[in-house]
Scaffold this active site. Structure first.
Site, PDB file in Angstrom:
ATOM      1  N   GLU A   1       0.838  -1.193   0.000  1.00 36.47           N
ATOM      2  CA  GLU A   1       0.000   0.000   0.000  1.00 36.47           C
ATOM      3  C   GLU A   1       0.880   1.253   0.000  1.00 36.47           C
ATOM      4  OE1 GLU A   1      -3.740  -2.039   2.328  1.00 36.47           O
ATOM      5  OE2 GLU A   1      -2.740  -0.386   3.325  1.00 36.47           O
TER       6      GLU A   1
ATOM      7  N   CYS B   1      -0.932   6.491   9.923  1.00 35.21           N
ATOM      8  CA  CYS B   1       0.266   5.834  10.448  1.00 35.21           C
ATOM      9  C   CYS B   1      -0.070   4.506  11.087  1.00 35.21           C
ATOM     10  CB  CYS B   1       0.901   6.682  11.537  1.00 35.21           C
ATOM     11  SG  CYS B   1       1.609   8.165  10.927  1.00 35.21           S
TER      12      CYS B   1
HETATM   13  N1  SAH Z   1       9.333   1.040  10.199  1.00 31.73           N
HETATM   14  C1  SAH Z   1       9.307   2.472  10.239  1.00 31.73           C
HETATM   15  C2  SAH Z   1       8.148   3.081   9.456  1.00 31.73           C
HETATM   16  C3  SAH Z   1       6.835   2.593   9.956  1.00 31.73           C
HETATM   17  S1  SAH Z   1       5.336   3.421  10.088  1.00 31.73           S
HETATM   18  C4  SAH Z   1       9.269   2.936  11.675  1.00 31.73           C
HETATM   19  O1  SAH Z   1       9.120   2.117  12.570  1.00 31.73           O
HETATM   20  O2  SAH Z   1       9.430   4.123  11.901  1.00 31.73           O
HETATM   21  C5  SAH Z   1       5.427   5.070  10.404  1.00 31.73           C
HETATM   22  C6  SAH Z   1       5.076   5.489  11.842  1.00 31.73           C
HETATM   23  O3  SAH Z   1       3.775   5.059  12.272  1.00 31.73           O
HETATM   24  C7  SAH Z   1       6.048   4.894  12.846  1.00 31.73           C
HETATM   25  O4  SAH Z   1       6.427   5.897  13.745  1.00 31.73           O
HETATM   26  C8  SAH Z   1       5.190   3.879  13.544  1.00 31.73           C
HETATM   27  O5  SAH Z   1       5.694   3.525  14.803  1.00 31.73           O
HETATM   28  C9  SAH Z   1       3.866   4.592  13.595  1.00 31.73           C
HETATM   29  N2  SAH Z   1       2.729   3.747  13.950  1.00 31.73           N
HETATM   30  C10 SAH Z   1       2.616   2.417  13.820  1.00 31.73           C
HETATM   31  N3  SAH Z   1       1.419   1.987  14.278  1.00 31.73           N
HETATM   32  C11 SAH Z   1       0.762   3.086  14.708  1.00 31.73           C
HETATM   33  C12 SAH Z   1      -0.527   3.300  15.276  1.00 31.73           C
HETATM   34  N4  SAH Z   1      -1.368   2.289  15.498  1.00 31.73           N
HETATM   35  N5  SAH Z   1      -0.877   4.563  15.572  1.00 31.73           N
HETATM   36  C13 SAH Z   1      -0.029   5.593  15.334  1.00 31.73           C
HETATM   37  N6  SAH Z   1       1.190   5.454  14.791  1.00 31.73           N
HETATM   38  C14 SAH Z   1       1.592   4.215  14.501  1.00 31.73           C
END
Ligand code: SAH
Length: 347
Positions: free
Chosen positions: A91, A332
């Site tokens: 996605e 996110c």
């Molecule tokens: N692997 C990378 C990119 C992932 S996603 C990382 O860990 O940074 C991008 C952001 O969304 C990351 O900060 C991740 O921790 C956050 N994220 C993941 N699940 C989430 C949720 N349920 N609510 C809010 N942010 C979330």
């Protein structure tokens, strides 16, 4: 096996046209076509038929295929369910604004990091996404956007620093003169904190924006929600971020998703303020986004505000991220290697 056209270098194209006894300027034309989001080599009408046929036999065009396209009703974000050449599904998200558009791209099919609050973890890791496939995602979303893409977030499915070489090749290409010349500063790479790779990235000389998913004020809370913290401890990660800033002059951003009763207490805010005090950084509080099958619940707006006030009062630059595309599961942590059957229910 055919190769991704988007991954070919000028040198490879030069060898190809020389082989066909064609003039070298044809190679430059091919490089130009790499930026044009073509679906078929037959679109390359300024090239001789023989060359197009040769391309057809050696390469596939490399543009990602949109299987589904969801448009948010509450904001200007659009989610794309994309298929790759081997049928794998990922996605990506397009966010439009008057100033240009942003894209959020996936860097892996699935993810190994197993953060407990993230949807991308629900399905297992399958493979890395190649540089050509990253370009293919970018070109497809740019085509839909009809506006210049000014920002790239490497924040979709996957851990970008766990796919270091392909992600770096993509960044070098997208910022290069002969591709889109996107400003490196407008590329944000988000990582869960792979320290050796952060150190390596600091040496690349690319002034991108590094964002670290911190999500906790200490080791104990962090390792409860992010297994990677056991391998790369909290204090070492903060040290690596400091070194990154010292080496690159680029201020690091910390992402902090707020989960009720897990990491959002006022004590946690005080603790975070004290560990970040005096550091040149930025904290981005993310209202947690709902994930099916995940028991964490979002913090209240009031709690987020109180948390923010504590950080701000202690001189820590803090913003609350606006969550886009929640209704289409594009926010996110909501992206996953979806099956095509289970869309968010609107189109
Ligand atoms: N692997 C990378 C990119 C992932 S996603 C990382 O860990 O940074 C991008 C952001 O969304 C990351 O900060 C991740 O921790 C956050 N994220 C993941 N699940 C989430 C949720 N349920 N609510 C809010 N942010 C979330």
């Amino acid at each position: 096996m055919k190769k991704n056209f988007l991954e070919c270098t000028l040198e490879e194209f030069e060898a190809l046209v020389q082989d066909l006894q064609m003039p070298l300027f044809r190679a430059k034309q091919l490089v130009n076509w790499q930026g044009k989001a073509i679906q078929s080599f037959s679109e390359m009408t300024n090239l001789p038929k023989l060359l197009r046929e040769k391309l057809e036999s050696l390469y596939y065009p490399g543009l990602a295929q949109a299987e589904q396209h969801w448009i948010s009703k509450s904001d200007a974000s659009e989610k794309f369910v994309l298929s790759l050449v081997d049928g794998e599904i990922i996605e990506a998200v397009l966010m439009k604004s008057n100033y240009g558009s942003s894209v959020c791209l996936s860097t892996q099919v699935g993810c190994k990091m197993a953060c407990r609050f993230c949807a991308s973890t629900g399905l297992h890791f399958v493979r890395n996404i190649t540089c050509g496939e990253l370009l293919g995602q970018f070109l497809l979303l740019e085509k839909y956007s009809k506006k210049r893409i000014s920002n790239i977030d490497l924040m979709g499915i996957g851990e970008p620093l766990d796919n270091y070489d392909e992600v770096l090749a993509f960044i070098r290409r997208i910022i290069s003169e002969d591709f889109r010349k996107i400003s490196a500063r407008k590329i944000c790479l988000s990582t869960c904190g792979l320290i050796p790779r952060i150190q390596e990235l600091a040496e690349e000389g690319i002034p991108l924006t590094l964002s670290i998913s911190l999500h906790a004020p200490n080791q104990a809370i962090r390792e409860q929600i992010m297994p990677i913290a056991k391998k790369y401890p909290f204090s070492d990660l903060l040290k690596a971020a400091e070194e990154y800033f010292a080496r690159t002059g680029r201020r690091v951003s910390y992402e902090y998703a707020m989960f009720s009763g897990v990491n959002d207490s006022l004590d946690a805010a005080f603790e975070l303020a004290s560990v970040l005090q005096g550091k040149n950084c930025h904290v981005n509080l993310i209202p947690a986004n709902p994930i099916e099958g995940v028991s964490f619940s979002p913090s209240s707006t009031k709690q987020i505000q109180a948390f923010k006030n504590i950080l701000t009062k202690r001189g820590i630059n803090t913003t609350v991220r606006r969550s886009l595309g929640i209704d289409i599961e594009a926010a996110c942590g909501q992206l996953r290697r979806s099956s095509l059957l289970d869309g968010p229910g609107l189109k």
